[in-house]
Motif scaffolding. Sequence first.
Motif, PDB file in Angstrom:
ATOM      1  N   LEU A  71       2.548  13.172   3.746  1.00 56.99           N
ATOM      2  CA  LEU A  71       3.701  12.485   3.136  1.00 56.99           C
ATOM      3  C   LEU A  71       3.777  11.043   3.631  1.00 56.99           C
ATOM      4  O   LEU A  71       4.112  10.139   2.865  1.00 56.99           O
ATOM      5  CB  LEU A  71       5.002  13.218   3.476  1.00 56.99           C
ATOM      6  N   ILE A  86       1.334   9.047   1.790  1.00 54.92           N
ATOM      7  CA  ILE A  86       1.823   8.830   0.417  1.00 54.92           C
ATOM      8  C   ILE A  86       2.847   7.689   0.420  1.00 54.92           C
ATOM      9  O   ILE A  86       2.796   6.777  -0.415  1.00 54.92           O
ATOM     10  CB  ILE A  86       2.434  10.144  -0.147  1.00 54.92           C
ATOM     11  N   TRP A 121       2.460   4.054  -1.576  1.00 58.86           N
ATOM     12  CA  TRP A 121       3.387   3.565  -2.611  1.00 58.86           C
ATOM     13  C   TRP A 121       4.178   2.349  -2.139  1.00 58.86           C
ATOM     14  O   TRP A 121       4.703   1.602  -2.956  1.00 58.86           O
ATOM     15  CB  TRP A 121       4.287   4.707  -3.098  1.00 58.86           C
ATOM     16  N   ARG A 165       6.043  -0.553 -20.036  1.00 54.63           N
ATOM     17  CA  ARG A 165       6.194   0.907 -19.952  1.00 54.63           C
ATOM     18  C   ARG A 165       6.569   1.520 -21.308  1.00 54.63           C
ATOM     19  O   ARG A 165       5.999   2.510 -21.733  1.00 54.63           O
ATOM     20  CB  ARG A 165       7.268   1.226 -18.914  1.00 54.63           C
ATOM     21  N   GLU A 187      17.197  10.890 -10.152  1.00 54.42           N
ATOM     22  CA  GLU A 187      15.770  10.669 -10.406  1.00 54.42           C
ATOM     23  C   GLU A 187      15.022  10.738  -9.079  1.00 54.42           C
ATOM     24  O   GLU A 187      15.343  10.015  -8.121  1.00 54.42           O
ATOM     25  CB  GLU A 187      15.497   9.325 -11.087  1.00 54.42           C
ATOM     26  N   GLY A 221      11.575   9.995  -7.154  1.00 48.99           N
ATOM     27  CA  GLY A 221      10.419   9.102  -7.340  1.00 48.99           C
ATOM     28  C   GLY A 221      10.750   8.048  -8.384  1.00 48.99           C
ATOM     29  O   GLY A 221       9.958   7.806  -9.295  1.00 48.99           O
ATOM     30  N   CYS A 222      11.897   7.403  -8.213  1.00 47.65           N
ATOM     31  CA  CYS A 222      12.399   6.481  -9.259  1.00 47.65           C
ATOM     32  C   CYS A 222      11.625   5.176  -9.289  1.00 47.65           C
ATOM     33  O   CYS A 222      11.815   4.372 -10.205  1.00 47.65           O
ATOM     34  CB  CYS A 222      13.884   6.221  -9.059  1.00 47.65           C
ATOM     35  N   ASP A 261      13.334   7.710  -3.583  1.00 47.40           N
ATOM     36  CA  ASP A 261      11.888   7.495  -3.544  1.00 47.40           C
ATOM     37  C   ASP A 261      11.455   7.475  -2.078  1.00 47.40           C
ATOM     38  O   ASP A 261      12.225   7.053  -1.208  1.00 47.40           O
ATOM     39  CB  ASP A 261      11.520   6.173  -4.230  1.00 47.40           C
ATOM     40  N   SER A 310       9.190   5.560  -0.976  1.00 43.57           N
ATOM     41  CA  SER A 310       8.781   4.194  -0.652  1.00 43.57           C
ATOM     42  C   SER A 310       9.974   3.262  -0.466  1.00 43.57           C
ATOM     43  O   SER A 310      10.806   3.100  -1.373  1.00 43.57           O
ATOM     44  CB  SER A 310       7.871   3.675  -1.783  1.00 43.57           C
ATOM     45  N   GLY A 319      11.597  13.717  -1.857  1.00 42.94           N
ATOM     46  CA  GLY A 319      11.998  14.622  -2.936  1.00 42.94           C
ATOM     47  C   GLY A 319      11.690  16.083  -2.655  1.00 42.94           C
ATOM     48  O   GLY A 319      12.145  16.967  -3.377  1.00 42.94           O
ATOM     49  N   GLU A 320      10.929  16.345  -1.601  1.00 42.33           N
ATOM     50  CA  GLU A 320      10.658  17.738  -1.214  1.00 42.33           C
ATOM     51  C   GLU A 320      11.705  18.250  -0.236  1.00 42.33           C
ATOM     52  O   GLU A 320      11.651  19.414   0.182  1.00 42.33           O
ATOM     53  CB  GLU A 320       9.273  17.836  -0.554  1.00 42.33           C
ATOM     54  N   HIS A 354       9.621  11.777 -13.379  1.00 40.70           N
ATOM     55  CA  HIS A 354       8.550  11.353 -14.296  1.00 40.70           C
ATOM     56  C   HIS A 354       7.379  10.764 -13.516  1.00 40.70           C
ATOM     57  O   HIS A 354       7.497   9.701 -12.904  1.00 40.70           O
ATOM     58  CB  HIS A 354       9.106  10.318 -15.280  1.00 40.70           C
ATOM     59  N   VAL A 382       5.647  12.082 -10.810  1.00 40.81           N
ATOM     60  CA  VAL A 382       5.856  12.168  -9.361  1.00 40.81           C
ATOM     61  C   VAL A 382       5.281  13.461  -8.767  1.00 40.81           C
ATOM     62  O   VAL A 382       4.619  13.426  -7.724  1.00 40.81           O
ATOM     63  CB  VAL A 382       7.371  12.054  -9.025  1.00 40.81           C
ATOM     64  N   TYR A 426       1.833  13.394  -7.524  1.00 39.74           N
ATOM     65  CA  TYR A 426       1.495  12.486  -6.421  1.00 39.74           C
ATOM     66  C   TYR A 426       2.059  12.951  -5.086  1.00 39.74           C
ATOM     67  O   TYR A 426       1.846  12.283  -4.071  1.00 39.74           O
ATOM     68  CB  TYR A 426       2.045  11.079  -6.709  1.00 39.74           C
ATOM     69  N   THR A 427       2.821  14.047  -5.093  1.00 35.30           N
ATOM     70  CA  THR A 427       3.452  14.460  -3.838  1.00 35.30           C
ATOM     71  C   THR A 427       2.597  15.493  -3.109  1.00 35.30           C
ATOM     72  O   THR A 427       1.632  16.040  -3.667  1.00 35.30           O
ATOM     73  CB  THR A 427       4.886  14.978  -4.071  1.00 35.30           C
TER      74      THR A 427
HETATM   75  C1  SAM Z   1       3.455   6.736 -10.329  1.00 37.39           C
HETATM   76  S1  SAM Z   1       4.915   6.308  -9.452  1.00 37.39           S
HETATM   77  C2  SAM Z   1       6.116   6.719 -10.688  1.00 37.39           C
HETATM   78  C3  SAM Z   1       7.377   5.918 -10.567  1.00 37.39           C
HETATM   79  C4  SAM Z   1       8.360   6.153 -11.710  1.00 37.39           C
HETATM   80  N1  SAM Z   1       8.868   7.506 -11.735  1.00 37.39           N
HETATM   81  C5  SAM Z   1       7.695   5.832 -13.022  1.00 37.39           C
HETATM   82  O1  SAM Z   1       7.498   6.711 -13.845  1.00 37.39           O
HETATM   83  O2  SAM Z   1       7.363   4.642 -13.203  1.00 37.39           O
HETATM   84  C6  SAM Z   1       5.129   7.659  -8.297  1.00 37.39           C
HETATM   85  C7  SAM Z   1       6.356   7.491  -7.409  1.00 37.39           C
HETATM   86  O3  SAM Z   1       6.630   8.741  -6.775  1.00 37.39           O
HETATM   87  C8  SAM Z   1       7.069   8.468  -5.457  1.00 37.39           C
HETATM   88  N2  SAM Z   1       6.902   9.690  -4.658  1.00 37.39           N
HETATM   89  C9  SAM Z   1       5.759  10.381  -4.404  1.00 37.39           C
HETATM   90  N3  SAM Z   1       6.027  11.450  -3.635  1.00 37.39           N
HETATM   91  C10 SAM Z   1       7.368  11.450  -3.416  1.00 37.39           C
HETATM   92  C11 SAM Z   1       8.241  12.301  -2.686  1.00 37.39           C
HETATM   93  N4  SAM Z   1       7.802  13.360  -2.035  1.00 37.39           N
HETATM   94  N5  SAM Z   1       9.556  11.993  -2.665  1.00 37.39           N
HETATM   95  C12 SAM Z   1      10.028  10.900  -3.305  1.00 37.39           C
HETATM   96  N6  SAM Z   1       9.248  10.062  -4.008  1.00 37.39           N
HETATM   97  C13 SAM Z   1       7.927  10.336  -4.054  1.00 37.39           C
HETATM   98  C14 SAM Z   1       6.202   7.302  -5.033  1.00 37.39           C
HETATM   99  O4  SAM Z   1       6.717   6.631  -3.917  1.00 37.39           O
HETATM  100  C15 SAM Z   1       6.167   6.459  -6.307  1.00 37.39           C
HETATM  101  O5  SAM Z   1       7.225   5.525  -6.330  1.00 37.39           O
END
Ligand code: SAM
Length: 268
Positions: free
Chosen positions: A20, A23, A27, A54, A77, A79-80, A100, A102, A127-128, A143, A145, A148-149
């Motif tokens: 994590l 990750i 980001w 987008r 949201e 991973g916003c 998020d 990050s 988010g977990e 969306h 996310v 990527y987690t």
């Molecule tokens: C590809 S970006 C998508 C951002 C946005 N949702 C979009 O569609 O443009 C993936 C996002 O997920 C976040 N992320 C990944 N794992 C996460 C977690 N466990 N908790 C919160 N955010 C997470 C990353 O930091 C990153 O900002």
Amino acid sequence: MEQDVIQSQEQASTPHSELLERIRQYWNEHIHDLEIAKHPVGTLGFFDDLDEYRFDKLRYLPRLVDFNGYKGKKILEIGCGVGIDLVRFAAGGAIVTGVDLSETAIELARKNFELRNLQGNLLVMNGEDLQFPDASFDVVYVHGVLQYTADPYQMAREMHRVLKPGGEAIAMVYNRLSWLNALSKIMKVELEHEDAPVLKKYSIKEFKAILAPFPKVKIIPERFPVKSRLHRGWKGAAYNGIFVPAFKILPKPIVRPLGWHLMAFAYK
Ligand SMILES: C[S@@+](CC[C@H](N)C(=O)[O-])C[C@H]1O[C@@H](n2cnc3c(N)ncnc32)[C@H](O)[C@@H]1O
């Protein structure tokens, strides 16, 4: 293709919290779509560039998600990112919270809301492991996310936990059995964020397994080829000039399951 869902040796042996952390670091350094913006980072022009890009790329999104249809509803949201979608929900009158991993993303999301005079509760959070009581939100939006987690099953459990009974979860992951995954392998073109510590693609069945806590799930494959501004040279020309027009003439029922984005609408 099967290997896309199997964790690498390194990933499997990495303790969850360390993964994590990697990750988060990734980001912090790779804000999604940043490279397409023409305006300086953090300006209104920058956020407008990202929004324009987008919604040009993801034409299906406002068709499937009515950003103005949640007035007065509490939306979370996960991973916003910099809040491109979340400001749309907020502008439509929803009461929004964005989290998020990050810090950079949340800092920019706060700026995005401030520049638009919109209210949003924006927090650095995993988010977990959501720091919200059970049944706090009407809608949970995630969306791009889960793929990527570190543990998407855990994130889905948290999505379910914080939703009110009858609430709606909207999520998108990448489709392993899709035109873009196949094309990227054939043309040897890297997908966006292929260097991220975690990037997985799922079949519809696998996505449903992640969303198992939800009793009702509907999955809609979307995101078919549109002309790209990112890929140049002969590969870009072949993609924009031949592949995109050729794909457009194929009957929709045949190509529908091959959409790159699997959009899920799940109900508690
Ligand atoms: C590809 S970006 C998508 C951002 C946005 N949702 C979009 O569609 O443009 C993936 C996002 O997920 C976040 N992320 C990944 N794992 C996460 C977690 N466990 N908790 C919160 N955010 C997470 C990353 O930091 C990153 O900002």
